[in-house]
Write an enzyme that holds these catalytic residues in place. Sequence first.
Site, PDB file in Angstrom:
ATOM      1  N   HIS A 118      -1.539   1.445   7.382  1.00 25.07           N
ATOM      2  CA  HIS A 118      -1.962   1.327   5.988  1.00 25.07           C
ATOM      3  C   HIS A 118      -1.796   2.690   5.329  1.00 25.07           C
ATOM      4  CE1 HIS A 118      -4.177  -0.214   2.595  1.00 25.07           C
ATOM      5  NE2 HIS A 118      -5.218   0.576   2.783  1.00 25.07           N
ATOM      6  N   CYS A 177       0.838  -1.216   0.000  1.00 20.58           N
ATOM      7  CA  CYS A 177       0.000   0.000   0.000  1.00 20.58           C
ATOM      8  C   CYS A 177       0.868   1.260   0.000  1.00 20.58           C
ATOM      9  CB  CYS A 177      -0.956   0.006   1.183  1.00 20.58           C
ATOM     10  SG  CYS A 177      -0.121  -0.081   2.786  1.00 20.58           S
TER      11      CYS A 177
END
Length: 370
Positions: A311, A32
């Site tokens: 994330h 990510c």
Amino acid sequence: MGAAGSKLEKALGDQFPEGERYFGLENFGNTCYCNSVLQALYFCAPFREQLLEYYANSKNTGDAEENLLTCLADLFTQISSQKKKTGVIAPKRFVQRLKKQNELFRSYMHQDAHEFLNFLLNELVDILEKEAQAVKSEPETSSPPEKTANGPKHAQANGVSKEPLATWVHKNFQGILTNETRCLQCETVTARDETFFDLSLDIEQNSSITSCLKNFSSTETLNAEDKFFCDKCCSLQEAQKRMKIKKPPHILVIHLKRFKYIEQLGRYKKLSYRVVFPLELKLSNTVEDADIEYSLFAVVVHVGSGPNHGHYVSLVKSHNHWLFFDDENVEMIDESAVQTFFGSTQEYSSNTDHGYILFYESIGASNNKS
């Protein structure tokens, strides 16, 4: 992504920009950090255009050896040439090349998006410079490539006579900082230039990008053990030091220092401070040309309460629409939603989504506002 893709197309309807593509990127376990930065770079219009042009030219020569630049150009070309307007693409070749190139990104641990961006831009510059040097060393070269006026990214103080080439990566992202030191005894000002691809700013609670930039350029007094050796006085003297932006870049990348080493804890801690980043930014007090204005077109967001897990997602402005990219998923969001990523007013908050890397384009440069 089928349903989400059609939902996005439906949301944009007749306003879907001609020739534009909005594709999510597949996540390979922990990528990510890579996907969020790639989306920000894809929607950096001048960078994308020059990368696609590079790809078209290298295809014509037919002998381009695979490297991080060719893999990135191939990925951007894949996205821009899709028949569908929305969907998902797997950046497998790029990620494989990244891991092959740098062992830091081989593990499945949480990686830093800013470290990746730094590595990528410097790697692209190295490849372009080597290619330009190779062309230059061939017999019967055409006119010499354009040179930069300043030293390399890590300039040597003695001033190396050989100046680097100005690649299109430099032309988009490189700015020049001037480090000024004024001796308080003889008033002599010593100035040293250094180049940058992004500005890393210290942050404080309930602040703004403007105040962070002012702090970055604030005057610091050097005294006691920190005295400055003045060449004119030939001795250590008290002095005042400040950093100014001498030449602002076309694309201003601002990295907020959200991860701070706390000595008492013996580890890094994430600062969830609320830092307001405006959609339009005017550089003042930090730059010689105070009239320069920038427009925000992308934000890489860190989601999570700590530095070693979490994330990354990105917010992107394209043709006056704001989009939210979370790996494979792409959604349209309202402009007002950007404010939810400023940070938290309390130290512990349920909101852990904070702006981390900001991408501004100078108004007047070819930009995403069309």
